[in-house]
Scaffold this motif. Structure first.
Motif, short mmCIF file in Angstrom:
data_model
loop_
_atom_site.label_atom_id
_atom_site.label_comp_id
_atom_site.label_asym_id
_atom_site.label_seq_id
_atom_site.Cartn_x
_atom_site.Cartn_y
_atom_site.Cartn_z
N THR A 190 101.76 61.84 -46.28
CA THR A 190 101.07 63.08 -46.63
C THR A 190 99.99 62.76 -47.66
O THR A 190 99.98 61.69 -48.28
CB THR A 190 102.04 64.11 -47.24
N GLU A 191 99.06 63.70 -47.82
CA GLU A 191 97.99 63.50 -48.80
C GLU A 191 98.55 63.35 -50.21
O GLU A 191 98.06 62.56 -51.03
CB GLU A 191 97.01 64.68 -48.73
N GLU A 192 99.62 64.10 -50.51
CA GLU A 192 100.26 63.99 -51.82
C GLU A 192 100.88 62.61 -52.01
O GLU A 192 100.79 62.01 -53.09
CB GLU A 192 101.33 65.07 -51.98
N GLN A 193 101.51 62.08 -50.96
CA GLN A 193 102.11 60.74 -51.04
C GLN A 193 101.05 59.67 -51.23
O GLN A 193 101.23 58.73 -52.01
CB GLN A 193 102.94 60.47 -49.78
N VAL A 194 99.91 59.81 -50.54
CA VAL A 194 98.81 58.85 -50.70
C VAL A 194 98.32 58.86 -52.14
O VAL A 194 98.13 57.80 -52.76
CB VAL A 194 97.66 59.18 -49.73
N SER A 195 98.13 60.05 -52.70
CA SER A 195 97.68 60.17 -54.09
C SER A 195 98.69 59.57 -55.06
O SER A 195 98.32 58.87 -56.01
CB SER A 195 97.42 61.64 -54.45
N ASP A 196 99.99 59.82 -54.80
CA ASP A 196 101.04 59.28 -55.68
C ASP A 196 101.04 57.76 -55.65
O ASP A 196 101.21 57.10 -56.69
CB ASP A 196 102.40 59.80 -55.25
#
Length: 296
Positions: A190-196
Motif C-alpha cells: 500500500t502507499e502507506e507501507q511504501v512511505s513507512d
C-alpha cells in the motif's frame, strides 16, 4: 511515435501562482521543469497531463477536482510524493508552505498513441485517473532520470528522453487501469507501507536488520513481503537497500569530511572493503576516486 501536438502551444505564458521555475527543458513530447512552489491558491483546467513530484521541503496541499465525481483531498507533500492531473481536469489548488518540485508536462497525443500501442480501447485509454500525495517508486525513478537529463543532457538526449517518456506514459496508464475495481492487479504494498519503508530506511540505513525488519513493518511474512516489494519497487528489497546505501555514501563523499571508514559504517556497510567493493562494482569507480573527481 507522435510528433508534438498542441498541448504546449501556450506553455510560455502559462504560470502557476507562487511558482518560480529554476530549470526548464522541453523535448518533442515532454517538458520537464524544476520549480519552487510557495503559498498559493488557484483554479483552472489542466491544459496537458501534469505530473508533479516533491523534491525538497514540505507543503500542505489541498486539491479539489470537479467533474463526474468530485474529489477533495489534503495531503502533506513531502519528498517523493506525487500528484498527477490528467488533461482537462478542472481543479482548485491551495498550498501552504514551501517546497521544490519537479513538474512534468506530457503531450496528449503522445500518451494517446502509447495507449493505442498497448491495444487499449479508447474508453480504457482515456480513463486516466488523477492521484494526489502518493508514492510510486517506479514513476519516481523514471521522473528522477528525466530531471537529471533536463539538468545535464547527454548524447542522444532526444532518443533517451522519448524512451523515458514512453516508460512514464505506460506506468501512468497502468496505474489508472489498476484503479478500476474489475482490473486484476499483482500484489503490491500500500502507499502507506511504501512511505513507512522509505522513512524507516532513511532513519535506520546504518543498521543491518535485513528483509525481516522491513517485512515486520508490513506485518507480512518474508516471502509475501518480497513479492509485494518487487512489484511495487521494481527490484528486490536487498537491491533497493544497497541502492539507498550507495546514494547516501555518494552524498556523504561529496558533502562531508568523514573518512571512508566512517561513511561505510554510517551507510550500513560492514566495513570499508565492503563499501569499496560494492561501490566499484555498481559505479565503476572507488569511493576515494569518486570523492577526488567531485572535488576537481
Amino acid at each position: 511515435m507522435a510528433r508534438r501536438g498542441q498541448d504546449f502551444a501556450t506553455v510560455e505564458v502559462e504560470t502557476i501562482q507562487g511558482r518560480q521555475i529554476e530549470i526548464s527543458r522541453e523535448w518533442s513530447n515532454i517538458r520537464v521543469n524544476r520549480a519552487r512552489q510557495r503559498a498559493a491558491h488557484l483554479t483552472g483546467r489542466a491544459p496537458f497531463h501534469l505530473l508533479e513530484m516533491c523534491l525538497e521541503g514540505k507543503g500542505v496541499v489541498t486539491y479539489r477536482l470537479t467533474g463526474k465525481k468530485a474529489v477533495e483531498k489534503s495531503t502533506v507533500l513531502s519528498p517523493g510524493k506525487l500528484v498527477f492531473l490528467p488533461k482537462g481536469a478542472i481543479f482548485s489548488l491551495h498550498v501552504d508552505g514551501e517546497y521544490t518540485a519537479q513538474e512534468i508536462r506530457l503531450d496528449h497525443q503522445f500518451i494517446l498513441d502509447i495507449a493505442e500501442s498497448m491495444s487499449l480501447s479508447s474508453d480504457q485509454a482515456w480513463s486516466l485517473k488523477s492521484f494526489i500525495g502518493v508514492r510510486d517508486p517506479e514513476i519516481e525513478s523514471v521522473s528522477r532520470k528525466l530531471l537529471k537529463e533536463g539538468s545535464e543532457p547527454g548524447a542522444g538526449s532526444e532518443l533517451y528522453v522519448e524512451t523515458l517518456a514512453t516508460q512514464l506514459s505506460i506506468l501512468l496508464v497502468r496505474r489508472s487501469l489498476a484503479m478500476h475495481v474489475n482490473v486484476p492487479r499483482a500484489p503490491r504494498l500500500t502507499e502507506e507501507q511504501v512511505s513507512d519503508i522509505i522513512e524507516y530506511l532513511d532513519e535506520n540505513l546504518d543498521q543491518s536488520g535485513g528483509v525481516q525488519a522491513l517485512a515486520d513493518l508490513t506485518k507480512m511474512d518474508v516471502h509475501t513481503f518480497s513479492r509485494c516489494f518487487k512489484t511495487s519497487f521494481g527490484q528486490t528489497p536487498h537491491q533497493f537497500v544497497i541502492e539507498q546505501r550507495l546514494t547516501r555514501a555518494k552524498s556523504l563523499l561529496k558533502t562531508s569530511d568523514l573518512s571512508i571508514v566512517e561513511i561505510a559504517f554510517a551507510c550500513g556497510f560492514s566495513n570499508q572493503a565492503h563499501l569499496t567493493t560494492t561501490f566499484s562494482q555498481r559505479l565503476g569507480v572507488t569511493p576515494a576516486r569518486y570523492r577526488r573527481l567531485d572535488v576537481q
